[in-house]
Design an enzyme around this catalytic site. Structure first.
Site, PDB file in Angstrom:
ATOM      1  N   PHE A   1       0.842  -1.195   0.000  1.00 59.41           N
ATOM      2  CA  PHE A   1       0.000   0.000   0.000  1.00 59.41           C
ATOM      3  C   PHE A   1       0.880   1.249   0.000  1.00 59.41           C
ATOM      4  CE2 PHE A   1      -2.908   3.174   1.716  1.00 59.41           C
ATOM      5  CZ  PHE A   1      -4.022   2.935   0.937  1.00 59.41           C
TER       6      PHE A   1
ATOM      7  N   ASP B   1       1.064  -3.728   9.390  1.00 59.11           N
ATOM      8  CA  ASP B   1      -0.071  -2.887   9.060  1.00 59.11           C
ATOM      9  C   ASP B   1      -1.284  -3.808   8.907  1.00 59.11           C
ATOM     10  OD1 ASP B   1      -2.034  -1.340   7.860  1.00 59.11           O
ATOM     11  OD2 ASP B   1      -0.599  -0.142   6.715  1.00 59.11           O
TER      12      ASP B   1
ATOM     13  N   LYS C   1     -12.273   0.434   8.054  1.00 59.04           N
ATOM     14  CA  LYS C   1     -12.489  -0.658   7.107  1.00 59.04           C
ATOM     15  C   LYS C   1     -13.377  -1.725   7.771  1.00 59.04           C
ATOM     16  CE  LYS C   1      -8.491   0.672   4.445  1.00 59.04           C
ATOM     17  NZ  LYS C   1      -7.047   0.619   4.271  1.00 59.04           N
TER      18      LYS C   1
ATOM     19  N   ARG D   1     -11.963  -5.055  -6.862  1.00 61.79           N
ATOM     20  CA  ARG D   1     -11.910  -5.645  -5.516  1.00 61.79           C
ATOM     21  C   ARG D   1     -13.320  -5.852  -4.971  1.00 61.79           C
ATOM     22  NH1 ARG D   1      -8.198  -2.428  -1.354  1.00 61.79           N
ATOM     23  NH2 ARG D   1      -9.858  -0.929  -1.735  1.00 61.79           N
TER      24      ARG D   1
HETATM   25  C1  PLP Z   1      -6.292   1.747   4.064  1.00 59.90           C
HETATM   26  C2  PLP Z   1      -4.852   1.595   4.375  1.00 59.90           C
HETATM   27  C3  PLP Z   1      -4.139   2.620   4.999  1.00 59.90           C
HETATM   28  C4  PLP Z   1      -4.829   3.921   5.280  1.00 59.90           C
HETATM   29  O1  PLP Z   1      -4.030   4.872   5.853  1.00 59.90           O
HETATM   30  P1  PLP Z   1      -4.699   6.255   6.306  1.00 59.90           P
HETATM   31  O2  PLP Z   1      -3.627   6.939   7.023  1.00 59.90           O
HETATM   32  O3  PLP Z   1      -5.899   5.914   7.130  1.00 59.90           O
HETATM   33  O4  PLP Z   1      -5.150   6.965   5.076  1.00 59.90           O
HETATM   34  C5  PLP Z   1      -2.816   2.391   5.314  1.00 59.90           C
HETATM   35  N1  PLP Z   1      -2.216   1.213   5.018  1.00 59.90           N
HETATM   36  C6  PLP Z   1      -2.887   0.218   4.408  1.00 59.90           C
HETATM   37  C7  PLP Z   1      -2.202  -1.064   4.121  1.00 59.90           C
HETATM   38  C8  PLP Z   1      -4.218   0.380   4.059  1.00 59.90           C
HETATM   39  O5  PLP Z   1      -4.877  -0.588   3.440  1.00 59.90           O
END
Ligand code: PLP
Length: 410
Positions: free
Chosen positions: A126, A197, A223, A369
């Protein structure tokens, strides 16, 4: 033998998690397969937020910090999250965004690991995770070296100069899940710390941070946890690291005595030192209430159902949509809670599907997705969604010009 809608209806009638759907406000007739991006609204959240606004903020005003215990929300919400990610009591707080928490924990880990300075991470993960690390690298100058390798080279790249292994537990695009216990053990063997994460696994997989030996973790509140748009994120620090961990964002809410108004920073005991500024009370109240949905449920049941829905989806797509390629692991225990498909015209196909009442999302250049939150997605929803997808492909409805207009958020 083809999978019929009746078979799916029978699965729903035997599903012990089916009653959880009634705890959500879902628009009539809509099939929502995007809970991995923005979880649906638990109906108790509307009442709670209205009460906090009207009764607490409106009537009790600043007295609410004590009278309604606003001040301990980061800790109380963190305790509830700890319960669904297999974390020790007192090792999670809810705060800030996932991106900000990543910065705090990665910087703290590097400080603990000096003179080691290598952060190992996965290619194509990500983007925010890599962006934050790139920012940290620029900021710390010679203090950090970012090493980005292909997924299947991670284990061999875990050498004894690695300070920190940073990984998404479940990949945002492919849904591939890393074996957390195995990688934590390998990292420990070479003296590296781990930072996970959990954005795509918290609230859907049976995450076991304590059992699997994770050092640090962050994750999303909006989420699968259903905390609402932009909900506070969370951070986890293993108890063995809590007294040596120092956040680089040493704000007053992470001070040992925020209301002592002392001249110098002194970190709060335990994971509370991960806090920075004043907590967002309305968002935390929403997140707190959303976590109530998980009470009494077992994460292993949620994991099992999410993967069963994914298996059903894959089987139906193979039965009815020959143009679609699977872009996720076929084997359920190697996946998170979503399944991705690849199609060269993925964007207009998804737009046509949304117009037909099935919400998933699109990740450039060609990934569609579909998220299967086990709390509110039914087996029949999967059947109906694939039937609509098959019709769009068969009749080439995605060719309509209106499905080709690009949107800012996909
Ligand atoms: C959705 C997501 C984020 C989101 O980060 P924000 O700081 O809330 O925008 C971070 N890492 C991963 C892997 C995600 O899927």
């Amino acid at each position: 033998m083809p999978i019929t809608r009746q078979i799916c209806a029978d699965l729903d009638s035997q599903d012990a998690l089916a009653p959880a759907r009634a705890l959500f406000d879902l628009p009539e007739g809509l099939i929502y397969l995007d809970g991995n991006s923005l979880g649906a609204l638990p109906n108790a959240v509307s009442r709670r937020v209205a009460a906090v606004v009207r009764e607490q903020w409106g009537r009790d005003l600043i007295r609410s910090w004590n009278a309604h215990n606003w001040i301990s929300l980061p800790e109380r919400v963190g305790a509830r999250i700890a319960g669904i990610v297999g974390a020790e009591p007192g090792s999670v707080v809810a705060a800030d965004s996932t991106s900000v928490n990543l910065f705090k924990l990665a910087a703290a880990a590097l400080r603990l690991q000096a003179p080691r300075r290598v952060v190992l991470t996965e290619q194509g993960d990500f983007p925010t995770d890599v962006y934050i690390l790139q920012g940290l690298t620029e900021f710390m100058g010679a203090g950090v070296e970012l090493r980005v390798v292909e997924r299947d080279r991670l284990a061999e790249a875990l050498t004894d100069d690695v300070a920190l292994l940073l990984l998404s537990h479940v990949h945002y695009k492919t849904a591939a899940a890393h074996p957390m216990a195995l990688l934590c053990a390998r990292a420990r063997a070479v003296g590296a710390l781990t930072l996970w994460d959990l954005s795509h696994s918290a609230g859907v997989l049976d995450v076991r941070l304590e059992r699997d030996g994770a050092d640090f973790a962050v994750g999303c509140g909006y989420k699968y946890i259903n905390g609402g748009p932009g909900a506070p994120a969370f951070l986890y620090v293993a108890p063995r690291l809590q007294e040596v961990f120092r956040s680089p964002l040493s704000g007053w809410m992470g001070h040992a005595r925020p209301f002592g108004f002392e001249g110098d920073y002194q970190p709060a005991p335990g994971v509370l030192r991960g806090l920075c500024g004043t907590p967002p009370v309305l968002s935390l109240a929403a997140l707190d209430e959303a976590l109530g949905v998980f009470e009494g449920l077992s994460m292993s049941d949620l994991e099992r159902k999410a993967r069963a829905l994914g298996d059903l989806f894959i089987a139906l797509v193979e039965q009815c949509c020959p143009d679609m390629a699977l872009a996720s692991p076929r084997q359920a225990d190697a996946r998170g809670g979503h399944v991705s498909l690849a199609h060269a015209e993925g964007y207009p196909v998804m737009q046509a599907l949304i117009a037909a009442g099935v919400i998933g999302d699109f990740r450039a250049p060609e990934t569609l997705r579909f998220g299967f939150s086990p709390l509110y997605v039914r087996y029949v929803d999967v059947w109906d969604a694939v039937a609509r997808l098959a019709a769009i492909l068969r009749r080439e409805r995605w060719r309509e010009p209106r499905f080709h207009i690009p949107a800012v958020v996909t």
